[in-house]
Design a protein around this motif. Structure first.
Motif, PDB file in Angstrom:
ATOM      1  N   TYR A  59      37.890  16.724  48.530  1.00 30.22           N
ATOM      2  CA  TYR A  59      39.020  16.002  47.963  1.00 30.22           C
ATOM      3  C   TYR A  59      38.743  15.632  46.504  1.00 30.22           C
ATOM      4  O   TYR A  59      37.591  15.421  46.100  1.00 30.22           O
ATOM      5  N   SER A  60      39.795  15.546  45.703  1.00 30.51           N
ATOM      6  CA  SER A  60      39.725  15.087  44.306  1.00 30.51           C
ATOM      7  C   SER A  60      38.604  15.788  43.541  1.00 30.51           C
ATOM      8  O   SER A  60      37.828  15.166  42.823  1.00 30.51           O
ATOM      9  N   THR A  61      38.529  17.091  43.700  1.00 32.32           N
ATOM     10  CA  THR A  61      37.452  17.860  43.082  1.00 32.32           C
ATOM     11  C   THR A  61      38.032  19.011  42.267  1.00 32.32           C
ATOM     12  O   THR A  61      39.008  19.643  42.671  1.00 32.32           O
ATOM     13  N   ILE A  62      37.421  19.263  41.105  1.00 33.46           N
ATOM     14  CA  ILE A  62      37.837  20.374  40.249  1.00 33.46           C
ATOM     15  C   ILE A  62      37.043  21.617  40.631  1.00 33.46           C
ATOM     16  O   ILE A  62      35.819  21.570  40.759  1.00 33.46           O
ATOM     17  N   TYR A  63      37.737  22.735  40.796  1.00 33.38           N
ATOM     18  CA  TYR A  63      37.102  24.023  41.075  1.00 33.38           C
ATOM     19  C   TYR A  63      37.554  25.057  40.055  1.00 33.38           C
ATOM     20  O   TYR A  63      38.592  24.896  39.401  1.00 33.38           O
ATOM     21  N   ARG A  64      36.781  26.123  39.948  1.00 35.25           N
ATOM     22  CA  ARG A  64      37.130  27.216  39.037  1.00 35.25           C
ATOM     23  C   ARG A  64      37.079  28.544  39.773  1.00 35.25           C
ATOM     24  O   ARG A  64      36.281  28.725  40.680  1.00 35.25           O
ATOM     25  N   ILE A  65      37.946  29.455  39.352  1.00 34.96           N
ATOM     26  CA  ILE A  65      37.874  30.843  39.784  1.00 34.96           C
ATOM     27  C   ILE A  65      37.504  31.661  38.555  1.00 34.96           C
ATOM     28  O   ILE A  65      38.164  31.571  37.513  1.00 34.96           O
ATOM     29  N   ALA A  66      36.441  32.427  38.651  1.00 35.27           N
ATOM     30  CA  ALA A  66      35.975  33.234  37.529  1.00 35.27           C
ATOM     31  C   ALA A  66      36.038  34.708  37.906  1.00 35.27           C
ATOM     32  O   ALA A  66      35.489  35.117  38.936  1.00 35.27           O
ATOM     33  N   VAL A  67      36.716  35.512  37.090  1.00 37.60           N
ATOM     34  CA  VAL A  67      36.844  36.954  37.317  1.00 37.60           C
ATOM     35  C   VAL A  67      36.141  37.674  36.174  1.00 37.60           C
ATOM     36  O   VAL A  67      36.455  37.447  35.000  1.00 37.60           O
ATOM     37  N   SER A  68      35.188  38.530  36.499  1.00 37.37           N
ATOM     38  CA  SER A  68      34.425  39.241  35.464  1.00 37.37           C
ATOM     39  C   SER A  68      35.030  40.605  35.167  1.00 37.37           C
ATOM     40  O   SER A  68      35.873  41.113  35.915  1.00 37.37           O
ATOM     41  N   THR A  69      34.583  41.224  34.089  1.00 35.49           N
ATOM     42  CA  THR A  69      35.076  42.557  33.709  1.00 35.49           C
ATOM     43  C   THR A  69      34.511  43.655  34.594  1.00 35.49           C
ATOM     44  O   THR A  69      34.857  44.824  34.424  1.00 35.49           O
ATOM     45  N   ALA A  70      33.664  43.289  35.555  1.00 34.89           N
ATOM     46  CA  ALA A  70      33.138  44.289  36.486  1.00 34.89           C
ATOM     47  C   ALA A  70      34.211  44.789  37.449  1.00 34.89           C
ATOM     48  O   ALA A  70      34.051  45.823  38.101  1.00 34.89           O
ATOM     49  N   VAL A  71      35.321  44.074  37.531  1.00 35.30           N
ATOM     50  CA  VAL A  71      36.422  44.485  38.402  1.00 35.30           C
ATOM     51  C   VAL A  71      37.182  45.638  37.754  1.00 35.30           C
ATOM     52  O   VAL A  71      37.538  45.584  36.572  1.00 35.30           O
ATOM     53  N   THR A  72      37.438  46.682  38.532  1.00 35.64           N
ATOM     54  CA  THR A  72      38.168  47.843  38.003  1.00 35.64           C
ATOM     55  C   THR A  72      39.319  48.216  38.923  1.00 35.64           C
ATOM     56  O   THR A  72      39.356  47.815  40.094  1.00 35.64           O
ATOM     57  N   ASP A  73      40.251  49.029  38.381  1.00 39.25           N
ATOM     58  CA  ASP A  73      41.292  49.583  39.228  1.00 39.25           C
ATOM     59  C   ASP A  73      40.752  50.849  39.891  1.00 39.25           C
ATOM     60  O   ASP A  73      39.593  51.229  39.701  1.00 39.25           O
ATOM     61  N   GLU A  74      41.589  51.517  40.696  1.00 37.86           N
ATOM     62  CA  GLU A  74      41.123  52.678  41.451  1.00 37.86           C
ATOM     63  C   GLU A  74      40.751  53.847  40.551  1.00 37.86           C
ATOM     64  O   GLU A  74      39.998  54.732  40.960  1.00 37.86           O
ATOM     65  N   ALA A  75      41.254  53.843  39.301  1.00 38.54           N
ATOM     66  CA  ALA A  75      40.914  54.903  38.348  1.00 38.54           C
ATOM     67  C   ALA A  75      39.663  54.570  37.550  1.00 38.54           C
ATOM     68  O   ALA A  75      39.240  55.364  36.705  1.00 38.54           O
ATOM     69  N   GLY A  76      39.087  53.400  37.804  1.00 39.08           N
ATOM     70  CA  GLY A  76      37.869  53.031  37.109  1.00 39.08           C
ATOM     71  C   GLY A  76      38.075  52.257  35.831  1.00 39.08           C
ATOM     72  O   GLY A  76      37.111  51.996  35.098  1.00 39.08           O
ATOM     73  N   ASN A  77      39.308  51.863  35.530  1.00 32.37           N
ATOM     74  CA  ASN A  77      39.574  51.076  34.322  1.00 32.37           C
ATOM     75  C   ASN A  77      39.177  49.620  34.574  1.00 32.37           C
ATOM     76  O   ASN A  77      39.669  48.988  35.506  1.00 32.37           O
ATOM     77  N   ALA A  78      38.288  49.116  33.722  1.00 27.52           N
ATOM     78  CA  ALA A  78      37.817  47.747  33.888  1.00 27.52           C
ATOM     79  C   ALA A  78      38.745  46.770  33.196  1.00 27.52           C
ATOM     80  O   ALA A  78      39.522  47.139  32.292  1.00 27.52           O
ATOM     81  N   LEU A  79      38.679  45.544  33.614  1.00 30.69           N
ATOM     82  CA  LEU A  79      39.441  44.498  32.952  1.00 30.69           C
ATOM     83  C   LEU A  79      39.022  44.420  31.487  1.00 30.69           C
ATOM     84  O   LEU A  79      37.844  44.564  31.148  1.00 30.69           O
ATOM     85  N   ALA A  80      39.989  44.195  30.633  1.00 33.94           N
ATOM     86  CA  ALA A  80      39.693  44.124  29.206  1.00 33.94           C
ATOM     87  C   ALA A  80      38.846  42.904  28.878  1.00 33.94           C
ATOM     88  O   ALA A  80      38.032  42.915  27.960  1.00 33.94           O
ATOM     89  N   SER A  81      39.032  41.829  29.637  1.00 33.06           N
ATOM     90  CA  SER A  81      38.261  40.612  29.400  1.00 33.06           C
ATOM     91  C   SER A  81      38.189  39.814  30.693  1.00 33.06           C
ATOM     92  O   SER A  81      38.998  39.999  31.603  1.00 33.06           O
ATOM     93  N   SER A  82      37.204  38.959  30.779  1.00 35.10           N
ATOM     94  CA  SER A  82      37.070  38.110  31.954  1.00 35.10           C
ATOM     95  C   SER A  82      38.129  37.017  31.905  1.00 35.10           C
ATOM     96  O   SER A  82      38.760  36.787  30.864  1.00 35.10           O
ATOM     97  N   ALA A  83      38.325  36.345  33.024  1.00 34.48           N
ATOM     98  CA  ALA A  83      39.343  35.296  33.077  1.00 34.48           C
ATOM     99  C   ALA A  83      38.852  34.147  33.932  1.00 34.48           C
ATOM    100  O   ALA A  83      38.037  34.319  34.838  1.00 34.48           O
ATOM    101  N   ASN A  84      39.336  32.951  33.612  1.00 36.40           N
ATOM    102  CA  ASN A  84      38.977  31.753  34.368  1.00 36.40           C
ATOM    103  C   ASN A  84      40.214  30.907  34.622  1.00 36.40           C
ATOM    104  O   ASN A  84      41.128  30.868  33.801  1.00 36.40           O
ATOM    105  N   THR A  85      40.226  30.246  35.750  1.00 39.48           N
ATOM    106  CA  THR A  85      41.266  29.280  36.033  1.00 39.48           C
ATOM    107  C   THR A  85      40.625  28.072  36.705  1.00 39.48           C
ATOM    108  O   THR A  85      39.568  28.185  37.310  1.00 39.48           O
TER     109      THR A  85
END
Length: 205
Positions: free
Chosen positions: A78-104
């Motif tokens: 309860y009453s806690t801040i969390y983050r989701i971090a996505v790195s550029t290691a994630v790719t689509d099925e064609a192998g295209n990686a994310l242009a930049s990482s993202a955080n929320t």
């Protein structure tokens, strides 16, 4: 050929949202299906606010591979801040990686208000003498201690309130008359001011 990198929509909860349910399984939505081998707890993380403590979780692809759900191994606090971090290691099925990482980041719902009175059990009378008696009882949460007593079920007398919060209660009633039947009931109030009162009990000096 597909040369377009996938894009991210940070959802459920939305970025910087508040009041997220502690039972929520955060998710991240992408513009196209991802390559499953690149989606794991190393590439998409659920973290504490300071970014140093990884909340153990599993990740899974849903909605045709366009959404990643993170399932915590234990409920969020309860009453806690969390983050989701996505790195550029994630790719689509064609192998295209994310242009930049993202955080929320998001904040879970506040601690619910306590509106439940303590549960009183195991009421006993011990150490009865000609002019005193000790009354004990237990509660399921820390709470204060007080006893109402008298020669009828209307009582009329009350002990000094013991404000120490405890689950094991003991109150000694003094100044009683000898060879007399006394009625009493015990009262306990928790830290949120929820008060419980027992039924009528008796003892004889």
């Amino acid at each position: 050929a597909d040369h377009t990198a996938p894009t991210i929509t940070l959802t459920n909860p939305a970025n910087e949202s508040s009041g997220a349910s502690i039972g929520v399984s955060p998710s991240v939505t992408f513009s196209e299906p991802l390559k499953s081998s690149t989606v794991n707890t190393g590439s998409i993380k659920l973290l504490a606010a300071d970014g140093t403590t990884i909340i153990p979780s599993s990740v899974s692809l849903v909605d045709g591979g366009t959404r990643v759900v993170l399932t915590p191994s234990s409920p969020l606090g309860y009453s806690t801040i969390y983050r989701i971090a996505v790195s550029t290691a994630v790719t689509d099925e064609a192998g295209n990686a994310l242009a930049s990482s993202a955080n929320t980041s998001f904040t879970t719902e506040p601690v619910p208000a306590d509106t439940t009175a303590p549960s009183i059990t195991n009421i006993q009378t011990t150490g009865v003498t000609y002019n005193s008696a000790t009354i004990t009882w237990t509660t399921n949460e820390p709470s204060d201690s007080q006893v109402e007593y008298g020669t009828t079920s209307r009582y009329g007398s009350v002990t000094t309130l013991n404000t120490t919060l405890t689950t094991s209660h003991s109150v000694t009633v003094t100044g009683l008359s000898q060879s007399t039947v006394y009625h009493f009931r015990v009262k306990s109030k928790d830290a949120a001011a929820n008060q419980a009162t027992s039924g009528d009990n008796t003892f004889a000096t």
